[in-house]
Design a protein around this motif. Structure first.
Motif, PDB file in Angstrom:
ATOM      1  N   ASN A  99    -124.173 -25.706 -27.464  1.00 25.81           N
ATOM      2  CA  ASN A  99    -123.375 -24.947 -28.435  1.00 25.81           C
ATOM      3  C   ASN A  99    -123.007 -23.553 -27.958  1.00 25.81           C
ATOM      4  OD1 ASN A  99    -123.393 -27.025 -30.464  1.00 25.81           O
ATOM      5  ND2 ASN A  99    -125.574 -26.595 -30.659  1.00 25.81           N
ATOM      6  N   MET A 100    -123.127 -23.315 -26.670  1.00 30.57           N
ATOM      7  CA  MET A 100    -122.827 -21.987 -26.125  1.00 30.57           C
ATOM      8  C   MET A 100    -121.342 -21.655 -26.313  1.00 30.57           C
ATOM      9  SD  MET A 100    -123.816 -20.297 -22.481  1.00 30.57           S
ATOM     10  CE  MET A 100    -123.503 -21.826 -21.666  1.00 30.57           C
ATOM     11  N   ARG A 101    -121.097 -20.458 -26.857  1.00 28.85           N
ATOM     12  CA  ARG A 101    -119.722 -19.989 -27.085  1.00 28.85           C
ATOM     13  C   ARG A 101    -119.373 -18.777 -26.235  1.00 28.85           C
ATOM     14  NH1 ARG A 101    -121.112 -19.921 -32.913  1.00 28.85           N
ATOM     15  NH2 ARG A 101    -120.563 -17.754 -32.726  1.00 28.85           N
ATOM     16  N   TYR A 102    -120.379 -18.010 -25.806  1.00 30.47           N
ATOM     17  CA  TYR A 102    -120.147 -16.791 -25.027  1.00 30.47           C
ATOM     18  C   TYR A 102    -121.017 -16.840 -23.773  1.00 30.47           C
ATOM     19  CZ  TYR A 102    -118.459 -15.426 -29.602  1.00 30.47           C
ATOM     20  OH  TYR A 102    -117.816 -15.407 -30.802  1.00 30.47           O
ATOM     21  N   LEU A 103    -120.380 -16.694 -22.614  1.00 33.51           N
ATOM     22  CA  LEU A 103    -121.103 -16.703 -21.349  1.00 33.51           C
ATOM     23  C   LEU A 103    -120.556 -15.598 -20.471  1.00 33.51           C
ATOM     24  CD1 LEU A 103    -123.022 -17.977 -19.224  1.00 33.51           C
ATOM     25  CD2 LEU A 103    -121.127 -19.503 -18.603  1.00 33.51           C
ATOM     26  N   CYS A 104    -121.451 -14.824 -19.894  1.00 38.35           N
ATOM     27  CA  CYS A 104    -121.049 -13.755 -18.985  1.00 38.35           C
ATOM     28  C   CYS A 104    -121.885 -13.882 -17.714  1.00 38.35           C
ATOM     29  CB  CYS A 104    -121.255 -12.399 -19.647  1.00 38.35           C
ATOM     30  SG  CYS A 104    -120.176 -11.139 -19.000  1.00 38.35           S
ATOM     31  N   MET A 105    -121.202 -14.101 -16.582  1.00 37.08           N
ATOM     32  CA  MET A 105    -121.870 -14.307 -15.293  1.00 37.08           C
ATOM     33  C   MET A 105    -121.326 -13.371 -14.217  1.00 37.08           C
ATOM     34  SD  MET A 105    -122.241 -18.454 -14.939  1.00 37.08           S
ATOM     35  CE  MET A 105    -122.361 -18.253 -13.187  1.00 37.08           C
ATOM     36  N   MET A 106    -120.778 -12.251 -14.608  1.00 38.59           N
ATOM     37  CA  MET A 106    -120.157 -11.353 -13.636  1.00 38.59           C
ATOM     38  C   MET A 106    -121.162 -10.882 -12.578  1.00 38.59           C
ATOM     39  SD  MET A 106    -117.478  -9.134 -15.936  1.00 38.59           S
ATOM     40  CE  MET A 106    -118.509  -8.754 -17.327  1.00 38.59           C
ATOM     41  N   ASN A 107    -120.629 -10.622 -11.401  1.00 34.73           N
ATOM     42  CA  ASN A 107    -121.405 -10.123 -10.257  1.00 34.73           C
ATOM     43  C   ASN A 107    -122.505 -11.077  -9.803  1.00 34.73           C
ATOM     44  OD1 ASN A 107    -120.319  -7.914  -9.030  1.00 34.73           O
ATOM     45  ND2 ASN A 107    -121.231  -6.461 -10.457  1.00 34.73           N
ATOM     46  N   ASN A 108    -122.190 -12.359  -9.803  1.00 33.56           N
ATOM     47  CA  ASN A 108    -123.012 -13.385  -9.183  1.00 33.56           C
ATOM     48  C   ASN A 108    -122.194 -13.971  -8.044  1.00 33.56           C
ATOM     49  OD1 ASN A 108    -125.653 -14.179 -10.645  1.00 33.56           O
ATOM     50  ND2 ASN A 108    -124.200 -13.836 -12.318  1.00 33.56           N
ATOM     51  N   PRO A 109    -122.820 -14.424  -6.968  1.00 32.65           N
ATOM     52  CA  PRO A 109    -122.049 -15.019  -5.879  1.00 32.65           C
ATOM     53  C   PRO A 109    -121.162 -16.187  -6.326  1.00 32.65           C
ATOM     54  CG  PRO A 109    -124.283 -14.598  -5.148  1.00 32.65           C
ATOM     55  CD  PRO A 109    -124.246 -14.309  -6.633  1.00 32.65           C
ATOM     56  N   ALA A 110    -121.589 -16.943  -7.335  1.00 32.64           N
ATOM     57  CA  ALA A 110    -120.812 -18.090  -7.810  1.00 32.64           C
ATOM     58  C   ALA A 110    -119.688 -17.701  -8.772  1.00 32.64           C
ATOM     59  CB  ALA A 110    -121.729 -19.095  -8.495  1.00 32.64           C
ATOM     60  N   GLN A 133    -116.117 -27.454 -18.102  1.00 32.38           N
ATOM     61  CA  GLN A 133    -117.437 -28.049 -18.245  1.00 32.38           C
ATOM     62  C   GLN A 133    -118.169 -27.646 -19.521  1.00 32.38           C
ATOM     63  OE1 GLN A 133    -118.268 -30.433 -15.838  1.00 32.38           O
ATOM     64  NE2 GLN A 133    -116.129 -29.936 -15.424  1.00 32.38           N
ATOM     65  N   LEU A 134    -117.715 -26.590 -20.178  1.00 30.50           N
ATOM     66  CA  LEU A 134    -118.376 -26.094 -21.393  1.00 30.50           C
ATOM     67  C   LEU A 134    -117.367 -26.128 -22.547  1.00 30.50           C
ATOM     68  CD1 LEU A 134    -120.234 -23.073 -19.741  1.00 30.50           C
ATOM     69  CD2 LEU A 134    -121.196 -25.308 -20.323  1.00 30.50           C
ATOM     70  N   PRO A 135    -117.274 -27.249 -23.245  1.00 32.60           N
ATOM     71  CA  PRO A 135    -116.212 -27.438 -24.244  1.00 32.60           C
ATOM     72  C   PRO A 135    -116.244 -26.497 -25.439  1.00 32.60           C
ATOM     73  CG  PRO A 135    -117.786 -29.245 -24.311  1.00 32.60           C
ATOM     74  CD  PRO A 135    -118.142 -28.408 -23.126  1.00 32.60           C
ATOM     75  N   ASN A 136    -117.393 -25.925 -25.769  1.00 31.53           N
ATOM     76  CA  ASN A 136    -117.473 -25.021 -26.924  1.00 31.53           C
ATOM     77  C   ASN A 136    -117.309 -23.549 -26.553  1.00 31.53           C
ATOM     78  OD1 ASN A 136    -117.923 -27.070 -28.844  1.00 31.53           O
ATOM     79  ND2 ASN A 136    -120.040 -27.223 -28.163  1.00 31.53           N
ATOM     80  N   LEU A 137    -117.171 -23.276 -25.266  1.00 33.85           N
ATOM     81  CA  LEU A 137    -117.072 -21.898 -24.809  1.00 33.85           C
ATOM     82  C   LEU A 137    -115.798 -21.237 -25.329  1.00 33.85           C
ATOM     83  CD1 LEU A 137    -118.912 -20.170 -22.980  1.00 33.85           C
ATOM     84  CD2 LEU A 137    -117.341 -20.654 -21.103  1.00 33.85           C
ATOM     85  N   GLU A 138    -115.951 -20.034 -25.891  1.00 37.48           N
ATOM     86  CA  GLU A 138    -114.817 -19.272 -26.430  1.00 37.48           C
ATOM     87  C   GLU A 138    -114.501 -18.042 -25.587  1.00 37.48           C
ATOM     88  OE1 GLU A 138    -115.812 -18.286 -30.468  1.00 37.48           O
ATOM     89  OE2 GLU A 138    -116.134 -20.394 -31.004  1.00 37.48           O
ATOM     90  N   VAL A 139    -115.547 -17.463 -24.958  1.00 39.20           N
ATOM     91  CA  VAL A 139    -115.384 -16.246 -24.164  1.00 39.20           C
ATOM     92  C   VAL A 139    -116.159 -16.414 -22.864  1.00 39.20           C
ATOM     93  CG1 VAL A 139    -115.794 -13.756 -24.065  1.00 39.20           C
ATOM     94  CG2 VAL A 139    -115.115 -14.818 -26.231  1.00 39.20           C
ATOM     95  N   LEU A 140    -115.493 -16.134 -21.741  1.00 40.60           N
ATOM     96  CA  LEU A 140    -116.136 -16.163 -20.436  1.00 40.60           C
ATOM     97  C   LEU A 140    -115.919 -14.816 -19.778  1.00 40.60           C
ATOM     98  CD1 LEU A 140    -117.579 -17.552 -18.078  1.00 40.60           C
ATOM     99  CD2 LEU A 140    -115.347 -18.487 -17.373  1.00 40.60           C
ATOM    100  N   ASN A 143    -113.677 -12.251 -21.444  1.00 39.07           N
ATOM    101  CA  ASN A 143    -112.277 -12.622 -21.647  1.00 39.07           C
ATOM    102  C   ASN A 143    -112.190 -13.878 -22.497  1.00 39.07           C
ATOM    103  OD1 ASN A 143    -110.910 -10.607 -20.046  1.00 39.07           O
ATOM    104  ND2 ASN A 143    -111.774 -11.623 -18.263  1.00 39.07           N
ATOM    105  N   ARG A 144    -111.473 -13.752 -23.609  1.00 43.50           N
ATOM    106  CA  ARG A 144    -111.293 -14.884 -24.514  1.00 43.50           C
ATOM    107  C   ARG A 144    -110.579 -16.017 -23.788  1.00 43.50           C
ATOM    108  NH1 ARG A 144    -112.400 -16.224 -29.187  1.00 43.50           N
ATOM    109  NH2 ARG A 144    -113.145 -14.210 -29.857  1.00 43.50           N
ATOM    110  N   ILE A 145    -110.975 -17.238 -24.100  1.00 42.40           N
ATOM    111  CA  ILE A 145    -110.351 -18.429 -23.520  1.00 42.40           C
ATOM    112  C   ILE A 145    -109.230 -18.871 -24.450  1.00 42.40           C
ATOM    113  CG2 ILE A 145    -110.714 -20.836 -22.871  1.00 42.40           C
ATOM    114  CD1 ILE A 145    -113.723 -19.965 -22.395  1.00 42.40           C
ATOM    115  N   GLU A 146    -108.028 -18.843 -23.941  1.00 41.42           N
ATOM    116  CA  GLU A 146    -106.859 -19.236 -24.728  1.00 41.42           C
ATOM    117  C   GLU A 146    -106.685 -20.762 -24.673  1.00 41.42           C
ATOM    118  OE1 GLU A 146    -105.328 -17.138 -26.636  1.00 41.42           O
ATOM    119  OE2 GLU A 146    -106.403 -15.402 -25.834  1.00 41.42           O
TER     120      GLU A 146
END
Length: 192
Positions: A99-110, A133-140, A143-146
Motif C-alpha cells: 500500500n505504499m504511496r510515497y517513496l523517496c530514494m534520492m542519492n542512492n546508486p540505483a 512496479q508499485l501500482p499504488n505509488l503516488e509520489v516518487l 514528484n507526483r506521478i501523473e
C-alpha cells in the motif's frame, strides 16, 4: 497514559534498534524516524503493525536488505543509502509494502539523477521502472506521478496479463515478454 504515535531516534549512530526500551509501544507507533544511523537490517519492524511512515535516510540500507511485510506502511524515505540493484530492491518493496504511496530514494546508486552523476535518460528509466512496479505509488522522490507518466511506465515495463483462450488453455496476449530496463551505468541489474 496516552499512546505514543511518533518516535524519532535520528542521529543516534544506532546499529541495532533498542527494542527492549520500547516495550509494547511498537504496536501503536505510526511514524518512526531512524535517519542518520547505521542500520543495515530492519527485521525488527515486524512488530510495528500500525506503522505508516518510516524514515531511514542516511543509513546503510542495501539492495538485499529485507523488510518485513507491513500493509499499513504508506510512506518510506530511503534517501542517501547504499541501494544499487533497483530490480531486487523494488521487487522486495512491492511485496513488503503493498500500500505504499510515497517513496523517496534520492542519492542512492540505483536512483540516478543530476545530483549523483546520472543522466536525464537514466533518471527517466529509473522513474518508469519504479512506477511500473508499485501500482499504488503516488509520489516518487518528491514528484507526483501523473496518469500519463504511469501509463507510459506500464507500457514500457509491464508484462501483459495471461488470458484464457476459448479452449481453456492459458496464453499470453501477443506473447510479449516483460521489458527489462536497458543496460546503463547505474545498472538496474548490478549485484550489490
Amino acid at each position: 497514559m496516552e499512546e505514543r504515535r511518533r518516535l524519532s531516534l535520528a542521529f543516534q549512530e544506532l546499529f541495532e534498534f533498542p527494542v527492549k526500551h520500547l516495550g509494547n509501544q511498537a504496536e501503536t507507533l505510526e511514524e518512526l524516524d531512524l535517519s542518520h544511523n547505521q542500520f543495515t537490517e530492519v527485521r525488527f519492524l515486524e512488530n510495528f503493525l500500525k506503522l505508516n511512515t518510516l524514515i531511514l535516510d542516511n543509513n546503510n540500507i542495501k539492495s538485499h536488505t529485507k523488510f518485513p511485510p507491513l500493509s499499513s506502511l504508506t510512506c518510506l524515505w530511503l534517501n542517501q543509502n547504499k541501494i544499487s540493484n533497483l530490480t531486487v530492491f523494488i521487487d522486495m518493496l512491492s511485496r513488503s509494502f503493498p500500500n505504499m504511496r510515497y517513496l523517496c530514494m534520492m542519492n542512492n546508486p540505483a536512483a540516478p539523477s543530476y545530483f549523483n552523476g546520472g543522466t536525464y535518460q537514466q533518471y527517466r528509466e529509473y522513474r518508469q521502472y519504479v512506477i511500473s512496479q508499485l501500482p499504488n505509488l503516488e509520489v516518487l522522490d518528491d514528484n507526483r506521478i501523473e496518469p500519463d507518466e504511469r501509463k507510459e511506465a506500464e507500457r514500457i515495463f509491464r508484462q501483459l496479463p495471461v488470458q484464457s483462450s476459448s479452449d481453456g488453455s492459458a496464453r499470453k496476449k501477443k506473447a510479449k515478454k516483460k521489458k527489462r530496463p536497458p543496460s546503463v551505468p547505474y545498472s538496474l541489474d548490478s549485484t550489490s
